[in-house]
Motif scaffolding. Structure first.
Motif, mmCIF file in Angstrom:
data_model
loop_
_atom_site.group_PDB
_atom_site.id
_atom_site.type_symbol
_atom_site.label_atom_id
_atom_site.label_comp_id
_atom_site.label_asym_id
_atom_site.label_seq_id
_atom_site.Cartn_x
_atom_site.Cartn_y
_atom_site.Cartn_z
ATOM 1 N N VAL A 57 -21.736 -0.914 4.856
ATOM 2 C CA VAL A 57 -22.264 -2.193 4.391
ATOM 3 C C VAL A 57 -21.247 -3.317 4.553
ATOM 4 O O VAL A 57 -21.612 -4.486 4.724
ATOM 5 C CB VAL A 57 -22.738 -2.066 2.931
ATOM 6 N N LEU A 58 -19.957 -2.973 4.528
ATOM 7 C CA LEU A 58 -18.900 -3.976 4.674
ATOM 8 C C LEU A 58 -18.379 -4.051 6.109
ATOM 9 O O LEU A 58 -17.288 -4.557 6.350
ATOM 10 C CB LEU A 58 -17.753 -3.672 3.704
ATOM 11 N N GLY A 59 -19.166 -3.554 7.046
ATOM 12 C CA GLY A 59 -18.838 -3.748 8.446
ATOM 13 C C GLY A 59 -18.339 -2.531 9.189
ATOM 14 O O GLY A 59 -18.288 -2.532 10.417
ATOM 15 N N ASP A 60 -17.920 -1.481 8.467
ATOM 16 C CA ASP A 60 -17.524 -0.243 9.123
ATOM 17 C C ASP A 60 -17.741 0.911 8.157
ATOM 18 O O ASP A 60 -18.253 0.722 7.056
ATOM 19 C CB ASP A 60 -16.068 -0.298 9.606
ATOM 20 N N ALA A 61 -17.383 2.105 8.566
ATOM 21 C CA ALA A 61 -17.610 3.290 7.743
ATOM 22 C C ALA A 61 -16.384 3.668 6.925
ATOM 23 O O ALA A 61 -16.321 4.767 6.378
ATOM 24 C CB ALA A 61 -18.019 4.463 8.620
ATOM 25 N N ILE A 62 -15.405 2.773 6.828
ATOM 26 C CA ILE A 62 -14.183 3.074 6.089
ATOM 27 C C ILE A 62 -14.296 2.588 4.661
ATOM 28 O O ILE A 62 -14.527 1.405 4.405
ATOM 29 C CB ILE A 62 -12.954 2.415 6.761
ATOM 30 N N GLU A 63 -14.158 3.511 3.714
ATOM 31 C CA GLU A 63 -14.095 3.165 2.297
ATOM 32 C C GLU A 63 -12.774 3.690 1.742
ATOM 33 O O GLU A 63 -11.845 3.942 2.483
ATOM 34 C CB GLU A 63 -15.314 3.712 1.553
ATOM 35 N N ASP A 106 2.124 0.678 -20.615
ATOM 36 C CA ASP A 106 0.683 0.885 -20.562
ATOM 37 C C ASP A 106 -0.069 -0.360 -20.116
ATOM 38 O O ASP A 106 -1.282 -0.450 -20.295
ATOM 39 C CB ASP A 106 0.166 1.337 -21.926
ATOM 40 N N VAL A 107 0.628 -1.334 -19.544
ATOM 41 C CA VAL A 107 -0.009 -2.566 -19.087
ATOM 42 C C VAL A 107 -0.073 -2.562 -17.562
ATOM 43 O O VAL A 107 0.943 -2.388 -16.882
ATOM 44 C CB VAL A 107 0.753 -3.805 -19.593
ATOM 45 N N ILE A 108 -1.274 -2.770 -17.020
ATOM 46 C CA ILE A 108 -1.474 -2.777 -15.576
ATOM 47 C C ILE A 108 -1.024 -4.128 -15.013
ATOM 48 O O ILE A 108 -1.468 -5.182 -15.478
ATOM 49 C CB ILE A 108 -2.954 -2.535 -15.239
ATOM 50 N N ALA A 109 -0.157 -4.081 -14.017
ATOM 51 C CA ALA A 109 0.306 -5.307 -13.364
ATOM 52 C C ALA A 109 -0.430 -5.571 -12.059
ATOM 53 O O ALA A 109 -0.681 -6.716 -11.708
ATOM 54 C CB ALA A 109 1.808 -5.220 -13.090
ATOM 55 N N GLU A 110 -0.762 -4.517 -11.320
ATOM 56 C CA GLU A 110 -1.427 -4.641 -10.032
ATOM 57 C C GLU A 110 -2.409 -3.482 -9.865
ATOM 58 O O GLU A 110 -2.246 -2.425 -10.480
ATOM 59 C CB GLU A 110 -0.422 -4.618 -8.876
ATOM 60 N N ALA A 111 -3.391 -3.697 -9.005
ATOM 61 C CA ALA A 111 -4.325 -2.630 -8.652
ATOM 62 C C ALA A 111 -4.645 -2.735 -7.177
ATOM 63 O O ALA A 111 -4.727 -3.839 -6.618
ATOM 64 C CB ALA A 111 -5.599 -2.728 -9.484
ATOM 65 N N ARG A 112 -4.819 -1.581 -6.518
ATOM 66 C CA ARG A 112 -5.121 -1.571 -5.091
ATOM 67 C C ARG A 112 -5.837 -0.264 -4.750
ATOM 68 O O ARG A 112 -5.717 0.734 -5.455
ATOM 69 C CB ARG A 112 -3.847 -1.697 -4.268
ATOM 70 N N TYR A 113 -6.577 -0.299 -3.658
ATOM 71 C CA TYR A 113 -7.195 0.915 -3.149
ATOM 72 C C TYR A 113 -6.264 1.596 -2.153
ATOM 73 O O TYR A 113 -5.452 0.937 -1.489
ATOM 74 C CB TYR A 113 -8.529 0.603 -2.468
ATOM 75 N N ALA A 114 -6.404 2.910 -2.047
ATOM 76 C CA ALA A 114 -5.594 3.691 -1.119
ATOM 77 C C ALA A 114 -6.447 4.837 -0.560
ATOM 78 O O ALA A 114 -7.567 5.072 -1.004
ATOM 79 C CB ALA A 114 -4.352 4.240 -1.827
ATOM 80 N N ASP A 115 -5.889 5.542 0.396
ATOM 81 C CA ASP A 115 -6.526 6.693 1.026
ATOM 82 C C ASP A 115 -7.863 6.317 1.666
ATOM 83 O O ASP A 115 -8.941 6.743 1.219
ATOM 84 C CB ASP A 115 -6.718 7.837 0.020
ATOM 85 N N PRO A 116 -7.826 5.516 2.749
ATOM 86 C CA PRO A 116 -9.069 5.185 3.449
ATOM 87 C C PRO A 116 -9.772 6.445 3.928
ATOM 88 O O PRO A 116 -9.134 7.411 4.340
ATOM 89 C CB PRO A 116 -8.604 4.306 4.611
#
Length: 254
Positions: free
Chosen positions: A60-66, A42-52
């Motif tokens: 706002v961050l330069g393109d329309a991809i979130e 139950d301990v988080i080691a890493e986190a990342r975003y997926a599914d652009p």
């Protein structure tokens, strides 16, 4: 959908900034690292975003991809995916890990935008979303995280972000306690992002006298560091260079 050139840049930037690094690095940088929690599953080691996704064309961050999904890699190697509904995106550069409640296991801090109501600052745990601030309230309105630390020395972690860094330019500080965010204080006239930039400037530093927030003045003319003691802000002028190398030096206490 083809991956836009700037998306590749953002992916590389996210990796370089620590999106795929162990939680230990972020906890050490905040100065709030505690003992490893006993149950690794139950301990988080890493986190990342997926599914652009391009379903929220704010740019706002330069393109329309979130991003449509938050992936958490647990200490035992399990990957947990939290997929947003179609009317939400992670409008962010990278998730941020910090032990916000002092239990030895990190939580995850993200910017989650409602396509109709704008951005909110949200906190996720191993089982999913724990809490979030209210959404700004209007489409295409964003917030830029600053960081998390016990700013006033009372043993409770505060989180900080700049609400609408291009418009309202208002620092907002919230206390995280009992899995709830409670608004503490606001400060107008600061910023940490310009429209189209692919990163967020500033953050929280520790130079021996307690945590300080490093930000720019609202017109980007001054670099400032300031502490908050629970009652008032204590400012330190750091010069008129607000380029990224100056921010890096300030955060390194140089």
């Amino acid at each position: 959908m083809a991956v836009a050139p700037r998306l590749l840049s953002r992916l590389l930037c996210a990796s370089a900034r620590g999106a795929l690094q162990p939680a230990r690095l972020w906890l050490m940088s905040l100065g709030v690292m505690t003992a490893v929690a006993p149950v690794w599953a139950d301990v988080i080691a890493e986190a990342r975003y997926a599914d652009p996704t391009d379903r929220y064309a704010h740019g706002v961050l330069g393109d329309a991809i979130e991003w449509g999904t938050l992936e958490l890699v647990m200490q035992d190697g399990e990957v947990r995916r939290f997929v947003l509904p179609r009317d939400h995106v992670f409008e962010d550069i990278a998730p941020r890990l910090a032990d916000l409640d002092g239990d030895g296991a990190p939580e995850v801090m993200v910017v989650e935008a409602d396509i109709s109501a704008g951005a909110a600052f949200a906190i996720y745990g191993a089982e999913g979303k724990i809490t979030e601030t209210p959404h700004i309230g209007t489409r295409n309105r964003w917030l830029a995280p600053v960081g998390a630390a016990d700013l006033d020395g009372d043993g409770v972690i505060e989180i900080a972000y700049v609400d609408r860094p291009h418009l309202a330019k208002t620092l907002r500080i919230w206390r995280y306690q009992h899995s709830t965010l409670t608004h503490a204080v606001d400060l107008r006239g600061v910023t940490n992002h310009r429209i189209g930039e692919t990163d967020i400037a500033g953050g929280i530093r520790e130079c021996g006298n307690g945590p300080q927030l490093v930000l720019a003045s609202e017109d980007w003319s001054d670099l400032v560091a300031f502490a908050w003691d629970g009652e008032a802000f204590i400012f330190e002028y750091l010069g008129d260079d607000t380029r990224r190398p100056a921010f890096a030096r300030a955060l390194a206490c140089q």
